[in-house]
Design a protein around this motif. Structure first.
Motif, PDB file in Angstrom:
ATOM      1  N   TRP A   1      25.489 -68.217 -12.129  1.00  0.00           N
ATOM      2  CA  TRP A   1      24.071 -68.130 -11.807  1.00  0.00           C
ATOM      3  C   TRP A   1      23.743 -66.694 -11.439  1.00  0.00           C
ATOM      4  CZ3 TRP A   1      20.307 -72.106  -9.789  1.00  0.00           C
ATOM      5  CH2 TRP A   1      20.529 -73.359 -10.373  1.00  0.00           C
TER       6      TRP A   1
ATOM      7  N   LEU B   1      21.712 -66.825  -3.072  1.00  0.00           N
ATOM      8  CA  LEU B   1      22.220 -67.343  -4.339  1.00  0.00           C
ATOM      9  C   LEU B   1      23.384 -68.298  -4.121  1.00  0.00           C
ATOM     10  CD1 LEU B   1      21.964 -67.359  -7.394  1.00  0.00           C
ATOM     11  CD2 LEU B   1      23.462 -65.349  -7.488  1.00  0.00           C
TER      12      LEU B   1
ATOM     13  N   HIS C   1      20.749 -63.908  -9.581  1.00  0.00           N
ATOM     14  CA  HIS C   1      19.614 -63.657  -8.691  1.00  0.00           C
ATOM     15  C   HIS C   1      18.833 -62.508  -9.298  1.00  0.00           C
ATOM     16  CE1 HIS C   1      17.168 -62.548  -5.308  1.00  0.00           C
ATOM     17  NE2 HIS C   1      17.784 -63.361  -4.453  1.00  0.00           N
TER      18      HIS C   1
ATOM     19  N   TYR D   1      20.603 -61.354  -0.668  1.00  0.00           N
ATOM     20  CA  TYR D   1      20.599 -61.970  -1.997  1.00  0.00           C
ATOM     21  C   TYR D   1      21.827 -62.839  -2.228  1.00  0.00           C
ATOM     22  CZ  TYR D   1      16.685 -58.910  -3.252  1.00  0.00           C
ATOM     23  OH  TYR D   1      15.467 -58.294  -3.305  1.00  0.00           O
TER      24      TYR D   1
ATOM     25  N   LEU E   1      16.096 -67.440  -8.953  1.00  0.00           N
ATOM     26  CA  LEU E   1      17.483 -67.895  -8.930  1.00  0.00           C
ATOM     27  C   LEU E   1      17.650 -68.895 -10.059  1.00  0.00           C
ATOM     28  CD1 LEU E   1      17.729 -68.655  -5.085  1.00  0.00           C
ATOM     29  CD2 LEU E   1      17.994 -66.459  -6.240  1.00  0.00           C
TER      30      LEU E   1
ATOM     31  N   LYS F   1      21.914 -71.557  -3.124  1.00  0.00           N
ATOM     32  CA  LYS F   1      21.294 -72.242  -4.261  1.00  0.00           C
ATOM     33  C   LYS F   1      22.351 -72.860  -5.168  1.00  0.00           C
ATOM     34  CE  LYS F   1      17.830 -73.492  -6.877  1.00  0.00           C
ATOM     35  NZ  LYS F   1      16.856 -74.503  -6.403  1.00  0.00           N
TER      36      LYS F   1
END
Length: 336
Positions: free
Chosen positions: A221, A268, A223, A264, A175, A271
């Motif tokens: 961002w 993510l 993954h 996922y 990540l 995160k």
């Protein structure tokens, strides 16, 4: 319930550097509800060429108190919808009180931009519905055939509501913020995300341009994932494009079809929230809009976004928002 408004006044401002202090104060005092307007105003304030901009903000006040701020602004991929922010609590948004104010906004907006520029309106549900009811008789532009573009609930996550997330060390994933080398894959996911967001679809070329913007601004961002014996690839993205000093807004979450049902997106989103709430320039909260029929509401609830569980109690500020679109033969679609 508020009293009926009196002494309604309207201000039209094309340069946020000329905002009265009271405008900045009401936006910054309500950064979650103002997330569709405040970040754009802050960004425009920093630009040296604001005089050449086609952006407008219309402020409606009653008895010197700011009740509504309407924005009509442009983004990197084209004009935004009309956004309307109000600091009023949801239970104060009664027809008799807000309709006179919205009627004044409609008259001011129609005198400021061509009616073809107003392709949709997005605000708290009662405000959106009354705006559309007033806009059509004033301009002759009715709603589109399939006019309910987006019906959603706003939610937020803070460091206190963010839930613990364990890390499965046996899984091969990374990540991280997207980098230049990711642009092609990020663009593919932007394209697929837009294909589910009628009428705001993108060509592959425009999706690539969006990916470039997101990566260059550090607003996405990824993954990374790798199947046994396979090449690593980007399985999921999370973008956060409306950011102010205290609040960031997650505006795009998408996972490739072959990687669905692996958790996922949840991993993510968690995160990214952790990064936004604890990292450099940390925020007080992260907001997002969750479509009324979006099964991902359960995912966001598990991350720590409040007011989304079916059995959750009423949370102040977790209100229904609505986007309505106008006759596509009479307007020019933008993008957001």
């Amino acid at each position: 319930m508020p009293f009926l408004p009196s002494d309604i006044s309207i201000q039209r401002i094309s340069d946020p550097r000329k905002f009265p202090p009271a405008v900045w104060k009401v936006l910054q005092d309500n950064p979650r509800a103002a997330n569709v307007i405040l970040p754009q105003a802050l960004e425009a304030k920093e630009k040296s060429n604001s005089a050449a901009s086609s952006d407008w903000w219309i402020i409606c006040s009653t008895n010197s108190e700011i009740e509504f701020i309407l924005s009509v602004t442009d983004g990197p991929l084209g004009p935004h919808p009309v956004f309307i922010f109000t600091p009023l609590p949801f239970d104060h948004l009664v027809d008799d009180y807000i309709r006179p104010c919205i009627r004044h906004l409609v008259v001011a907006l129609a005198a400021t931009v061509p009616t073809s520029r107003v392709f949709s309106i997005f605000s708290v549900q009662p405000v959106t519905r009354i705006f559309a009811e007033e806009w059509t008789p004033h301009t002759g532009v009715g709603l589109a055939d399939n006019h309910e573009y987006y019906a959603a609930k706003i939610s937020y996550c803070t460091i206190k509501t963010l839930r613990y997330s364990s890390v499965d060390e046996s899984q091969k994933y990374v990540l991280r913020p997207a980098v230049h080398e990711d642009i092609e894959e990020v663009g593919e996911l932007c394209y697929r995300f837009a294909s589910t967001s009628e009428p705001f679809t993108l060509t592959e070329a425009r999706a690539q341009q969006e990916a470039i913007n997101l990566v260059e601004k550090g607003q996405v961002w990824v993954h990374e994932a790798k199947k046994l014996g396979g090449e690593k690839e980007i399985a999921s993205i999370v973008a956060f494009t409306r950011n102010s000093d205290r609040v960031a807004a997650i505006t795009k979450v998408h996972t490739k079809e072959r990687w669905l049902r692996n958790g996922y997106a949840k991993r993510l989103v968690h995160k990214v929230c952790e990064h936004l709430l604890t990292g450099p320039n940390c925020k007080e909260s992260v907001v997002l809009y969750v479509g009324n029929n979006n099964k991902a509401a359960r995912v966001y609830d598990h991350v720590g976004f409040v007011g989304l569980a079916e059995d959750s109690q009423k949370v102040q500020g977790i209100d229904p928002w609505l986007e309505l679109g106008f006759d596509r033969e009479k307007v020019n679609l933008g993008h957001w």
